[in-house]
Scaffold this active site. Structure first.
Site, PDB file in Angstrom:
ATOM      1  N   SER A  82      14.728  80.554  12.953  1.00 18.09           N
ATOM      2  CA  SER A  82      16.002  81.182  12.609  1.00 18.09           C
ATOM      3  C   SER A  82      16.548  82.034  13.762  1.00 18.09           C
ATOM      4  O   SER A  82      15.829  82.799  14.393  1.00 18.09           O
ATOM      5  CB  SER A  82      15.817  82.071  11.385  1.00 18.09           C
ATOM      6  OG  SER A  82      17.023  82.734  11.073  1.00 18.09           O
ATOM      7  N   ILE A 120      20.318  91.285  18.431  1.00 20.04           N
ATOM      8  CA  ILE A 120      21.599  90.640  18.175  1.00 20.04           C
ATOM      9  C   ILE A 120      22.337  91.389  17.068  1.00 20.04           C
ATOM     10  O   ILE A 120      23.563  91.402  17.035  1.00 20.04           O
ATOM     11  CB  ILE A 120      21.374  89.159  17.761  1.00 20.04           C
ATOM     12  CG1 ILE A 120      20.488  88.420  18.785  1.00 20.04           C
ATOM     13  CG2 ILE A 120      22.698  88.433  17.560  1.00 20.04           C
ATOM     14  CD1 ILE A 120      21.020  88.345  20.183  1.00 20.04           C
ATOM     15  N   GLY A 121      21.579  91.996  16.183  1.00 15.37           N
ATOM     16  CA  GLY A 121      22.212  92.740  15.102  1.00 15.37           C
ATOM     17  C   GLY A 121      22.823  91.836  14.059  1.00 15.37           C
ATOM     18  O   GLY A 121      23.851  92.161  13.451  1.00 15.37           O
ATOM     19  N   LEU A 122      22.170  90.665  13.856  1.00 13.24           N
ATOM     20  CA  LEU A 122      22.547  89.781  12.756  1.00 13.24           C
ATOM     21  C   LEU A 122      23.993  89.296  12.813  1.00 13.24           C
ATOM     22  O   LEU A 122      24.586  89.011  11.764  1.00 13.24           O
ATOM     23  CB  LEU A 122      22.299  90.464  11.399  1.00 13.24           C
ATOM     24  CG  LEU A 122      20.844  90.666  11.006  1.00 13.24           C
ATOM     25  CD1 LEU A 122      20.753  91.408   9.669  1.00 13.24           C
ATOM     26  CD2 LEU A 122      20.095  89.336  10.907  1.00 13.24           C
ATOM     27  N   CYS A 149      13.324  94.267  10.464  1.00 11.12           N
ATOM     28  CA  CYS A 149      14.370  95.256  10.702  1.00 11.12           C
ATOM     29  C   CYS A 149      15.275  94.778  11.824  1.00 11.12           C
ATOM     30  O   CYS A 149      14.821  94.581  12.940  1.00 11.12           O
ATOM     31  CB  CYS A 149      13.657  96.546  11.111  1.00 11.12           C
ATOM     32  SG  CYS A 149      14.724  97.809  11.699  1.00 11.12           S
ATOM     33  N   LYS A 181       9.494  85.831   5.564  1.00  5.66           N
ATOM     34  CA  LYS A 181       9.182  85.912   6.996  1.00  5.66           C
ATOM     35  C   LYS A 181       8.898  87.358   7.374  1.00  5.66           C
ATOM     36  O   LYS A 181       9.733  88.241   7.160  1.00  5.66           O
ATOM     37  CB  LYS A 181      10.362  85.370   7.806  1.00  5.66           C
ATOM     38  CG  LYS A 181      10.101  85.318   9.297  1.00  5.66           C
ATOM     39  CD  LYS A 181      11.258  84.652  10.016  1.00  5.66           C
ATOM     40  CE  LYS A 181      11.001  84.542  11.504  1.00  5.66           C
ATOM     41  NZ  LYS A 181      12.188  84.032  12.206  1.00  5.66           N
ATOM     42  N   GLY A 191       8.607  85.236  22.163  1.00  2.93           N
ATOM     43  CA  GLY A 191       8.229  84.399  23.296  1.00  2.93           C
ATOM     44  C   GLY A 191       6.728  84.344  23.513  1.00  2.93           C
ATOM     45  O   GLY A 191       5.955  84.940  22.756  1.00  2.93           O
ATOM     46  N   GLY A 228      11.093  78.941  18.730  1.00  2.00           N
ATOM     47  CA  GLY A 228      12.197  79.886  18.884  1.00  2.00           C
ATOM     48  C   GLY A 228      12.616  79.990  20.343  1.00  2.00           C
ATOM     49  O   GLY A 228      13.356  79.153  20.855  1.00  2.00           O
TER      50      GLY A 228
END
Ligand SMILES: Cc1cc2nc3c(=O)[nH]c(=O)nc-3n(C[C@H](O)[C@H](O)[C@H](O)COP(=O)(O)OP(=O)(O)OC[C@H]3O[C@@H](n4cnc5c(N)ncnc54)[C@H](O)[C@@H]3O)c2cc1C
Ligand SMILES: Cc1cc2nc3c(=O)[nH]c(=O)nc-3n(C[C@H](O)[C@H](O)[C@H](O)COP(=O)(O)OP(=O)(O)OC[C@H]3O[C@@H](n4cnc5c(N)ncnc54)[C@H](O)[C@@H]3O)c2cc1C
Ligand SMILES: Cc1cc2nc3c(=O)[nH]c(=O)nc-3n(C[C@H](O)[C@H](O)[C@H](O)COP(=O)(O)O)c2cc1C
Ligand SMILES: Cc1cc2nc3c(=O)[nH]c(=O)nc-3n(C[C@H](O)[C@H](O)[C@H](O)COP(=O)(O)O)c2cc1C
Ligand code: FES
Ligand code: FES
Lengths: 267, 306, 306, 267
Positions: free
Chosen positions: B23, B73-75, B132, B165, B217, B266
């Site tokens: 995601s 990214i702050g969603l 978070c 998750k 990563g 990812g």
């Protein structure tokens, strides 16, 4: 726009100046579609640190030979690894990526402002412009760097027959000062002009301010980290402002790297 | 030898192969549609959706770290409504199992998004992003009862397969994992990321506008493997999805061997856009060459040094 | 400009400079004495000592990971008595501040080692290794009351400067840090390591005999920086020693900027044996070139992106 | 024994066989003190992944020219980086490290058993042995590998005038089978012998077993990861057994890499 993930072969790798290298890669589909201002993401080796691929502007694309070239200087580990790539070796390349420079219509002078390693995409742009130039149009190159040895791509610009004006901050070549001073000066000359700029972000910000004040059409190619290059990670956010003042984030990698001056909110 | 069987079951959810994309790292999938044959993926997990559109954090949002990266990214996302109306129809053109990730500021918000998604078609499952998103937000994966609240609220709205998750910031993962399962999760995705921070010593400023970010990563691979293995020991029947630092077939095998039934790629997508589908091919070749009939044989098959 | 002042104070303990070597990574120091001028170090922390000699874990004890490594040495050491009789006399030849690290299976064991060290001379301080040496052992840094028990027991036996060293496995570090300080620690060393695991996909075996190991090296630097910064926010007066992934001057600066008063070099010693003293030189040059009078100016001086 | 941490300069870097490279480094203090069986830790570049330096046996040391050489094959990222080091470039080297091979006294035949990349230290050892050999002593080299192209250092061994017997597991050169079969055979010949071996650990274990049964003095150079090389990290533990049966761990990096056969507990 289509892009390709491929293993490109190094067909030439030469030092062009102290710490300036040109790397020519065999990557036919990229060479065939690349537009000025677009870039590629490259990964010289499979090592995991440095982790990200880095973006490099396409300096030249030869669709017939199927080759593109990039121009770089060794700054840190990534570029050190890049500089060690031998002829005939392969490296992973993704491109061409992003939206490049668009020729402005209805102007008589195209002013290209290159700060240091901002030169490669403008050089590519200039070469395509030249071949499509109408008799009453001209190209002016303003190239700047901190020192003379950090100037990039002057040969290419001169080979095009364009006028080139130079600024170095330490005065070691050309005008002693900022390339943006040359821009202000040039815009005083009474010719309908458009500006295309690439270089450090703080230079771009000044270019934008100068052009917005002078109401000169202006496109700038911004620099941000670009891990994915395809608009997926949202990490390369550039703050933009709509005419109505609304603020949101665009992606430098796909919405840019070239943006119109009036879009970008530099804060 | 006949073609090996790559399919895996995550509870009721059957995937054609165990290689998913993680995601937020792969956008809505559509960003990659010209580069990657999406239908070859085990599953596609889209970026986390919230009830309302989110503009996301100010730049700088990313920093590179040794063999890893930080993101904050702050969603940023279009919101669940726009997703359903504008993006989902385009995704329906693909046959890949589609998993939608959900984020929110409260159990109710998660549930509202899930409820909205429940009423649409073409989804294979939901994943709850319980980490978070930034320092000002609340994390739901740091204490068993918080995790349970969100999972329970969502479970009540949907019968889609549900994966919780978790990051590895909450100390011992086992009780948190346990409470997610008891609250109704069909499986767990481990791990989201680890909290990290970086400073630019030249400017003396944080490298991220949000200061703290998510470390992902290869750097975190050992941490993610440890999390999967520890949860697997405690909850051997619960389907686990391993994620963190996968960039090679060897990495995929490591996760399967410690007990992940499937894995997500990812950050690795940024090293090579086709990594995820390349891994499907590499895994197929590996099974064929080693005469392993089904990938499920590898799950949890790690042995001691001696 | 005059020579910059590199000295720092960790509570009552004054160090000539902030560059220490980390426990266990530098042996007793003597292993490096022909390569490194030990007297140039800010402090030398010897490997963790236990009450009785320990043979350590069976091999394999190490695994390389992306930009990091896992270790599971199992506290191999000669025991506090042999250390005092055989090793300490040789170390007394050096003027470098000497910090002894202590490990144990119970608060009482820690206290006994500390008590024995208290009765000798030539030590600058004690560091309590509260991390779990292997899966079979107990970790004392995962819950505030466990941490407090050990620190309190040791504090009662010694007036040497006392540093509690914590890993980042226990979830929120702040309450653990707080309880260590309340129990009498003069400062905190952050972080020990992060729990990690690796598998050799070719043999399908764990890479470590102990399965789980300690992840260290550049990979964990963002995690360590985050830990230091978060604890510094909560406990601004407590001297912090930053450790995790330092391999360059930039790394040292990052730790100082987020609030570490001193730093320790661990895994980095293996990239270059003289890294620690090279860093003392590099830091001196940096301060000189930037006309910074004292290194203490940098501590906690990080600013926001904007 | 003293060692040095230094920046060595690449003075020669040549391919000796498909995927076999010799790297010659200018590192005077190391060249002056290196003993056969000792090794250096090298770091070709400053990248952080792969993280550890790797140990390489010293193949040759020329104290006069101040150079040492190492011999390697490209196996993974680390050795790929190593192979890219250009002439004149520098790399961090720590050495010489460890305890090497000691000449056994009172034997007539020194049998050197080399498995694959176990050859370099034995080659160095042989060259020093040759110059000190008494008339009634001889050297026998047993070199083994899986395939012919994985055999290493045969030229060096032959140049010394020593007898060389070869085994390949696939029979592509010499005896078809294991080098340890050659050893068993050689030990049947009635000459008081000593054995010195380097190669994969499972080969060494067999060599040890053969020699212990035959009561032949034997030294083996073991392979473990060696991050520090100086005995500090205790990561390179080798299980050893005292005559009284007590068990503990020695450090391959400093107590070894060469151990006596009777010491090592292979389990
Ligand atoms: C769209 C786009 C196009 C690009 N095109 C080109 C191109 O054509 N040619 C080109 O060369 N680059 C180009 N770049 C930049 C390129 O992607 C890399 O960032 C650049 O090559 C640096 O790589 P590096 O990894 O070696 O340095 P990094 O490790 O990324 O370091 C980045 C910079 O930080 C600097 N830094 C380190 N210490 C200090 C200090 N004390 N003070 C200030 N700065 C410091 C480093 O020297 C380096 O310049 C482009 C970037 C973008 C976004
Ligand atoms: C004292 C000592 C001396 C040494 N001297 C030499 C020397 O003189 N010359 C030399 O070349 N090396 C020597 N080595 C070994 C050397 O240190 C490195 O380990 C070697 O060069 C491999 O380096 P790498 O990092 O490229 O491979 P690594 O990444 O370390 O990988 C190690 C090995 O694992 C292998 N591996 C990967 N996949 C598989 C698989 N599917 N099945 C089985 N194995 C697999 C890799 O191919 C590689 O061979 C020595 C080691 C020691 C301890
Ligand atoms: C740029 C980026 C954005 C991410 N966004 C999300 C997200 O929206 N929701 C989520 O659950 N995880 C998100 N993650 C976490 C990833 O899904 C994944 O858990 C993490 O990156 C670890 O895997 P990796 O090491 O393979 O990257 C994001 C990660 C990255 C790098
Ligand atoms: C081989 C090795 C042995 C270690 N032994 C100890 C130890 O005995 N006591 C201790 O407190 N920490 C020990 N540590 C942890 C280090 O002191 C340090 O906290 C950790 O390595 C993180 O720092 P780094 O990333 O710079 O290595 C050890 C680390 C390594 C790599
Ligand atoms: S680089 Fe990933 S969205 Fe722009
Ligand atoms: S390699 Fe560190 S003790 Fe041997």
């Amino acid at each position: 726009m289509a892009s390709w993930e491929l293993q490109a072969v190094v067909v030439e790798h030469r030092q062009r100046a102290p710490n300036q290298y040109e790397l020519i890669l065999h990557a036919p589909p990229i060479a065939q579609t690349a537009q000025p201002g677009q870039y590629v993401l490259v990964r010289p080796m499979e090592t995991l640190a440095p982790l990200w691929r880095r973006p490099y502007s396409i300096l030249r694309a030869n669709p017939d030979k199927g080759v593109i070239s990039i121009f770089y200087s060794v700054q840190s580990q990534f570029t050190e690894l890049l500089s060690l790539k031998p002829l005939g070796s392969q490296m992973s390349v993704l491109g061409p990526l992003g939206h490049g420079f668009q020729r402005e219509q209805g102007v008589q002078r195209h002013i290209l402002v290159a700060g240091g390693f901002g030169a490669p995409p403008l050089s590519f742009f200039a070469s395509r412009l030249v071949s499509a130039l109408s008799p009453d149009e001209q190209i002016l190159i303003l190239a700047g760097a901190r020192r003379r040895d950090l100037l990039v791509g002057l040969d290419e610009f001169r080979a095009l027959g364009a006028e080139v004006r130079i600024a170095t901050e330490d005065g070691s070549q050309g005008y002693a000062g900022r390339v943006t001073d040359l821009l202000s000066e040039a815009l005083c000359e009474p010719l309908p002009s458009a500006v295309y700029a690439c270089g450090p972000n703080r230079m771009l910000q000044m270019v934008c301010e100068i052009c917005l004040v002078g109401r000169v059409p202006c496109q700038v190619s911004v620099e941000t980290p670009m891990p994915c290059g395809v608009g997926a990670c949202l990490g390369c956010a550039v703050k933009v402002r709509a005419p109505n003042g609304a603020i949101w984030y665009k992606r430098a990698c796909t919405d840019g790297p070239v943006f119109r001056a009036e879009e970008v909110d530099w804060e | 030898m006949s073609r090996p069987d790559l399919s895996v079951n995550l509870g009721q959810l059957r995937l054609p192969n165990p290689i998913m994309v993680a995601s937020g790292t792969f956008g809505y999938g559509l960003e990659y549609e010209r580069l990657v044959d999406l239908n070859q993926l085990g599953a596609l997990v889209v970026r986390s959706l919230t009830l309302r559109p989110q503009v996301g954090n100010a730049p700088l949002r990313l920093a590179e770290t040794p063999a890893g990266m930080l993101n904050a990214i702050g969603l940023q996302n279009e919101g669940v409504e726009a997703f359903i109306l504008e993006t989902l129809p385009r995704l329906r053109a693909y046959s890949v199992p589609l998993i939608v990730s959900i984020a929110g500021e409260s159990p109710e918000e998660y549930a509202q998004v899930a409820e909205r998604l429940q009423r649409t078609s073409g989804l294979a499952g939901l994943e709850l992003n319980l980490a978070c998103p930034s320092p000002s937000h609340r994390a739901f994966d740091t204490a068993p009862q918080l995790t349970a609240e969100v999972v329970r609220a969502v479970r009540q709205t949907t019968d889609l397969p549900l994966f919780a998750k978790l990051s590895a910031n909450g100390g011992d993962l086992v009780p948190i994992a346990q409470s997610a399962v008891e609250a109704g999760a069909d499986g767990l995705t481990l791990i989201h990321s680890v909290a990290g921070l970086a400073v630019n010593p030249h400017t003396r400023r944080f490298r991220l506008a949000s200061r703290v970010g998510h470390l992902t990563g290869p750097a975190i691979k050992p941490i993610a493997l440890c999390a999967v293995w520890q949860v697997r020991q405690a909850l051997p029947e619960v389907p686990l999805i391993g994620v963190g630092g996968i960039t090679s077939l060897d990495d995929v095998l490591e996760f399967l061997l410690v007990g992940a039934t499937a894995v997500q790629v990812g950050t690795g997508n940024y090293l090579c856009a086709t990594l995820s589908t390349d891994l499907v091919g590499a895994l197929t070749d590996y099974l064929t060459q080693n005469e392993i009939g089904t990938v499920r044989e590898l799950v949890g098959a790690v042995r001691d040094v001696m």
